[in-house]
Design a protein around this motif. Structure first.
Motif, PDB file in Angstrom:
ATOM      1  N   GLU A 307    -122.099 -60.712   4.627  1.00  0.00           N
ATOM      2  CA  GLU A 307    -121.539 -60.004   5.780  1.00  0.00           C
ATOM      3  C   GLU A 307    -122.529 -60.036   6.936  1.00  0.00           C
ATOM      4  O   GLU A 307    -123.715 -60.289   6.737  1.00  0.00           O
ATOM      5  CB  GLU A 307    -121.186 -58.567   5.390  1.00  0.00           C
ATOM      6  CG  GLU A 307    -122.363 -57.657   5.125  1.00  0.00           C
ATOM      7  CD  GLU A 307    -122.940 -57.793   3.717  1.00  0.00           C
ATOM      8  OE1 GLU A 307    -123.882 -57.047   3.404  1.00  0.00           O
ATOM      9  OE2 GLU A 307    -122.446 -58.637   2.939  1.00  0.00           O
ATOM     10  N   GLU A 324    -118.526 -56.535   9.012  1.00  0.00           N
ATOM     11  CA  GLU A 324    -118.214 -57.880   9.489  1.00  0.00           C
ATOM     12  C   GLU A 324    -117.698 -57.759  10.916  1.00  0.00           C
ATOM     13  O   GLU A 324    -116.820 -56.938  11.217  1.00  0.00           O
ATOM     14  CB  GLU A 324    -117.169 -58.550   8.603  1.00  0.00           C
ATOM     15  CG  GLU A 324    -116.891 -60.004   8.948  1.00  0.00           C
ATOM     16  CD  GLU A 324    -118.071 -60.942   8.659  1.00  0.00           C
ATOM     17  OE1 GLU A 324    -118.063 -62.080   9.197  1.00  0.00           O
ATOM     18  OE2 GLU A 324    -118.993 -60.551   7.912  1.00  0.00           O
ATOM     19  N   ILE A 340    -113.806 -60.852   4.225  1.00  0.00           N
ATOM     20  CA  ILE A 340    -114.515 -59.570   4.168  1.00  0.00           C
ATOM     21  C   ILE A 340    -114.506 -59.029   2.742  1.00  0.00           C
ATOM     22  O   ILE A 340    -115.514 -58.493   2.254  1.00  0.00           O
ATOM     23  CB  ILE A 340    -113.870 -58.566   5.155  1.00  0.00           C
ATOM     24  CG1 ILE A 340    -113.979 -59.114   6.585  1.00  0.00           C
ATOM     25  CG2 ILE A 340    -114.530 -57.198   5.048  1.00  0.00           C
ATOM     26  CD1 ILE A 340    -113.191 -58.325   7.603  1.00  0.00           C
ATOM     27  N   HIS A 343    -117.170 -60.798   0.803  1.00  0.00           N
ATOM     28  CA  HIS A 343    -118.498 -60.250   1.092  1.00  0.00           C
ATOM     29  C   HIS A 343    -118.722 -58.950   0.316  1.00  0.00           C
ATOM     30  O   HIS A 343    -119.810 -58.705  -0.223  1.00  0.00           O
ATOM     31  CB  HIS A 343    -118.644 -59.976   2.592  1.00  0.00           C
ATOM     32  CG  HIS A 343    -118.734 -61.217   3.429  1.00  0.00           C
ATOM     33  ND1 HIS A 343    -119.367 -62.360   3.013  1.00  0.00           N
ATOM     34  CD2 HIS A 343    -118.265 -61.487   4.696  1.00  0.00           C
ATOM     35  CE1 HIS A 343    -119.293 -63.291   3.963  1.00  0.00           C
ATOM     36  NE2 HIS A 343    -118.620 -62.766   4.998  1.00  0.00           N
TER      37      HIS A 343
END
Length: 435
Positions: A307, A324, A340, A343
């Motif tokens: 991220e 993010e 996302i 991450h």
């Protein structure tokens, strides 16, 4: 309502010294290089007086500009003036009224018996001055019948002429006027002639010239104590106005510099993308009290991307968030939610637990004015809730930072709203008085 300063004086072809000499006698002085230029900027209905030098209303134009006959005219030097009202040259042919100068060889001049008393001293001065010039004066021809010569040649041709223009009927929002024209050779004392001219216009049309001009060329030499006191107050007020204008100009310059600085600094978050957006967002989050790690800066060569940012709070050492940051020229692209989530999954693998907050900071519609950017639609809300992400808009976060910096908002309330945010769309807290 606009406050009108009268008389409103058009000045055509006057040099700086002429303008300076008559400026104190004008309510509003409006210089222009030509009559055409003046008429592009101003209306005859809002002109009280026209002062012109070496004036030719044809101006090499086949459709000449004609002077409204309810505008008072003082013209000096060579001239060709046209008015729109007409006279008959034959019983079946009418043409516009005019006045013009022409060459002359007579040099001996006299002040006429018809010269008004208000102009007599000036006319006598003109009679003494003109014969000393290299060329004889021009003479004036006009179609106007209501006229008085002030100075004439041996054969009674006028060198300086006063004309009563026809009375204009009262119209909407206008009082009836009977304007005058004063046509002169080149004079060396324009201000004196203009002062006498204003006095005559004031007597005829006081709404055009509300106050008679001062009778003294330097009134301050003859002030009474009351006048002197008022003049001193005016001078002091003018100094204060000048100081305030100077201060205003300095503040405007400082504001422009600070605006440029803010656009290149914290406010670039409103329009930026990529690394620029991430850097600006880091400043905003740091300004709200978060400790911010730039995860890209910590990447080892060949290591997969994480991220953009990680957040912690000094007073909550166990609290962590991943962030993010995305910039969009349009609305949020919901398929970015998958990246996302990946991450966050990696964070869970490395840390052994979920982050307390997964924040999706979106700079949507970044090329448009932030005050008019549309809200995220239902798809963004549903996607964020489904993945367990908090979606926030960068411009909302920046506004919160600005409120905090200005002392309008409590930073603890802003931070707590992020800490407690549920998956979906973040609703920024409203500061007091901004509901």
């Amino acid at each position: 309502m606009t406050v009108t300063q009268r008389p409103r004086v058009g000045a055509i072809g006057l040099d700086a010294s002429h303008l300076d000499s008559i400026r104190p006698l004008c309510g509003e002085l409006r210089p222009a290089d030509s009559l055409g230029e003046y008429c592009q900027l101003y209306s005859w209905t809002e002109t009280d007086i026209l002062v012109a030098r070496d004036f030719d209303s044809w101006e090499n134009d086949p459709s000449p500009v004609k002077i409204n006959p309810d505008v008072n005219l003082l013209a000096f030097g060579d001239l060709y003036v046209m008015w729109p009202d007409t006279y008959f040259v034959r019983h079946d042919h009418a043409t516009e009224h005019f006045a013009s100068t022409s060459e002359n060889t007579e040099r001996e001049l006299t002040v006429t018996g018809s010269c008004p008393d208000s102009y007599r001293d000036l006319a006598n001065e003109l009679v003494r001055e003109l014969p000393t010039r290299q060329s004889p004066p021009t003479v004036i021809e006009t179609s106007r019948g209501s006229r008085k010569a002030l100075v004439s040649t041996t054969s009674k041709r006028p060198v300086a002429l006063h004309i009563d223009l026809p009375s204009q009927k009262e119209g909407p929002d206008r009082k009836s006027v009977q304007a005058v024209a004063l046509l002169l050779p080149n004079v060396s004392n324009l201000a004196a002639w203009f002062r006498a001219f204003l006095s005559g216009v004031h007597e005829r049309n006081p709404h055009q010239v509300p106050h008679a001009p001062p009778r003294l060329s330097d009134p301050s030499d003859w002030y009474t104590p009351d006048e002197r006191e008022l003049a001193a107050q005016i001078s002091e007020t003018n100094a204060e106005i000048t100081a305030l204008r100077d201060k205003h100009d300095r503040l405007e310059e400082l504001l422009a510099a600070k605006t440029t600085e803010a656009d290149a600094g914290i406010r670039r978050a409103l329009w930026a993308d990529g690394d620029d957006l991430t850097a600006a967002t880091m400043k905003i989050l740091s300004g709200l009290g978060f400790r911010v790690r730039d995860m890209d800066a910590e990447l080892e060569k060949g290591e997969p991307k994480r991220e953009d940012l990680r957040l912690t709070l000094p007073e909550r050492p166990k609290w962590n968030a991943i962030v993010e940051v995305k910039g969009y020229s349009g609305g949020t692209r919901t398929n970015d939610a998958r990246q996302i989530r990946e991450h966050r999954d990696r964070y869970m693998q490395e840390e052994g637990r979920q982050p307390d907050l997964t924040l999706w900071l979106a700079n949507t519609h970044r090329n448009s004015d932030p005050s008019g950017r549309p809200l995220p639609d239902g798809n963004v809300k549903d996607t964020a809730e489904a993945v367990g992400i908090v979606h926030a808009q960068v411009h909302d976060l920046l506004r919160q930072w600005l409120f905090v910096q200005a002392g309008i908002h409590d930073v603890a309330i802003v931070v707590q709203s992020l800490v407690d945010a549920e998956p979906g769309l973040w609703t920024p807290p409203t500061p007091p008085g901004h509901a």
